[in-house]
Design an enzyme around this catalytic site. Structure first.
Site, short mmCIF file in Angstrom:
data_model
loop_
_atom_site.label_atom_id
_atom_site.label_comp_id
_atom_site.label_asym_id
_atom_site.label_seq_id
_atom_site.Cartn_x
_atom_site.Cartn_y
_atom_site.Cartn_z
N SER A 29 0.83 -1.21 0.00
CA SER A 29 0.00 0.00 0.00
C SER A 29 0.87 1.25 0.00
O SER A 29 1.71 1.45 0.89
CB SER A 29 -0.89 0.00 1.24
N HIS A 76 -1.24 -1.22 -4.24
CA HIS A 76 -2.49 -0.94 -3.52
C HIS A 76 -2.57 0.56 -3.25
O HIS A 76 -1.66 1.14 -2.65
CB HIS A 76 -2.52 -1.73 -2.22
N ASP A 104 -4.77 3.49 -1.57
CA ASP A 104 -5.84 3.79 -0.63
C ASP A 104 -6.35 5.20 -0.86
O ASP A 104 -5.66 6.18 -0.57
CB ASP A 104 -5.32 3.67 0.81
N MET A 155 -8.79 8.04 0.23
CA MET A 155 -9.57 8.45 1.41
C MET A 155 -10.14 9.84 1.18
O MET A 155 -9.40 10.74 0.74
CB MET A 155 -8.66 8.49 2.64
N HIS A 181 -8.42 1.07 -3.66
CA HIS A 181 -9.31 0.81 -2.53
C HIS A 181 -10.00 2.13 -2.17
O HIS A 181 -9.37 3.03 -1.60
CB HIS A 181 -8.46 0.27 -1.36
N MET A 202 -11.97 4.26 -0.04
CA MET A 202 -12.56 4.48 1.29
C MET A 202 -13.27 5.83 1.23
O MET A 202 -12.80 6.84 1.77
CB MET A 202 -11.47 4.44 2.36
N MET A 254 -11.22 -5.98 5.63
CA MET A 254 -10.36 -5.09 6.41
C MET A 254 -10.04 -5.78 7.73
O MET A 254 -10.93 -6.20 8.47
CB MET A 254 -11.06 -3.75 6.66
N ASP A 273 -6.49 -6.68 4.44
CA ASP A 273 -5.90 -5.34 4.44
C ASP A 273 -5.85 -4.76 5.85
O ASP A 273 -6.89 -4.50 6.46
CB ASP A 273 -6.75 -4.43 3.53
C1 DX5 Z 1 -6.06 1.29 5.97
C2 DX5 Z 1 -5.68 0.98 4.55
C3 DX5 Z 1 -4.58 0.00 4.42
C4 DX5 Z 1 -3.30 0.45 5.06
C5 DX5 Z 1 -2.56 -0.76 5.54
O1 DX5 Z 1 -7.20 2.04 6.01
O2 DX5 Z 1 -6.76 0.46 3.82
O3 DX5 Z 1 -4.35 -0.37 3.07
O4 DX5 Z 1 -2.47 1.18 4.22
O5 DX5 Z 1 -1.50 -0.32 6.29
P1 DX5 Z 1 -0.76 -1.27 7.32
O6 DX5 Z 1 -0.22 -2.42 6.53
O7 DX5 Z 1 0.31 -0.39 7.86
O8 DX5 Z 1 -1.76 -1.69 8.34
ZN ZN Z 2 -6.38 -0.46 1.70
#
Ligand code: DX5
Ligand code: ZN
Length: 262
Positions: free
Chosen positions: A61, A86, A88, A90, A119, A121, A190, A228
């Site tokens: 990620s 990956h 993320d 947000m 991903h 979010m 998750m 994840d």
């Molecule tokens: C959290 C994200 C993850 C995050 C994982 O909301 O969706 O993808 O980056 O990070 P680690 O591996 O540090 O938990």
């Molecule tokens: Zn993620």
């Protein structure tokens, strides 16, 4: 104890146990002749290969990368045997932070041929999937909790020629996914609450992965299971054993403690 019973639990472990298995067989009462010992070692070779084929893919990620040098982060993912990037996304609504969006994805798209595993979010993912597809996403995963018409959205993502993913936060039960499982290519479980990297994995979420894997086997489902959050060198094996096909890792990957060779 018959040899077959001795070897089965051992071959399901990593190949660095290989020498140990060899020694057990050589000194076992049942390895009565050298020919017999060679035969048994060959069986173990084969089984170990089978095990390796099922090894999960690693999707590092970018959330834990140095944002001032994303090109270097993408290179690191390639060098350390990541199978996907990956990303993320947000929006500051579904989760408190704002990370990056379509323009950043577009600007790094040309750096690698690895699939972009986006991903989302975000609230209202239905309003965004087209622009993320256009920006270069290959897999687009939305949250069940944020989608009003998840079935329609999964079908729409597939109609764009992309892999459709659905994700669930720790409090959402696997049972709520049942009607969607034929419509998606990946279910992202998750294993922490979404929004931040570097959190501790929640063990109950690993049990959810096992339940989902059992449901997949029962129905003959074809979707992949992605895990994840909190996946690191200590937790990766348990997550893989529960049935995850893809391990997402941010902080452990970028701190150097977990690579695609794990
Ligand atoms: C959290 C994200 C993850 C995050 C994982 O909301 O969706 O993808 O980056 O990070 P680690 O591996 O540090 O938990
Ligand atoms: Zn993620």
């Amino acid at each position: 104890m018959p040899l077959r019973q001795v070897s089965c639990p051992l071959v399901s472990e990593a190949s660095d146990r290989y020498v140990q298995v060899f020694l057990i067989l050589r000194f076992s009462k049942h390895a009565i002749s050298p020919q017999n010992a060679v035969y048994n070692i060959r069986v173990i070779c084969y089984n170990t290969k089978q095990y390796n084929m099922k090894k999960p893919l690693l999707a590092p990620s970018l959330l834990s990368a140095d944002f001032s040098d994303l090109a270097a982060a993408v290179r690191q993912i390639e060098e350390k045997k990541g199978s996907a990037v990956h990303i993320d996304v947000m929006d500051g609504q579904f989760v408190p932070q704002i990370s990056y969006g379509q323009p950043v994805i577009r600007s790094i798209r040309g750096l690698t041929a690895l699939p972009f595993d986006v991903h989302l979010m975000v609230e209202r993912p239905d309003a965004m999937v087209d622009s993320f597809a256009e920006a270069g996403a290959d897999w687009i995963t939305f949250h069940l909790e944020a989608a009003t018409h998840a079935h329609r959205l999964a079908r729409h993502i597939r109609s764009l020629g992309k892999k459709a993913g659905v994700s669930v936060v720790p409090s959402t039960p696997v049972s709520l996914l049942e009607e969607l499982l034929d419509e998606v290519d990946v279910v992202l479980v998750m294993t922490v609450n979404p929004g931040f990297g570097g959190q501790e994995l929640i063990p109950a979420c690993v049990r959810k992965i096992a339940r989902l894997a059992a449901l997949r086997a029962e129905r003959g489902g074809r979707f992949l299971i992605s895990a994840d959050g909190g996946v690191n060198e200590r937790t990766a094996q348990a997550v893989a054993d529960a049935g995850a096909d893809i391990l997402v890792s941010g902080s452990a990957f970028f701190s150097g403690s977990l690579t695609g060779d794990f």
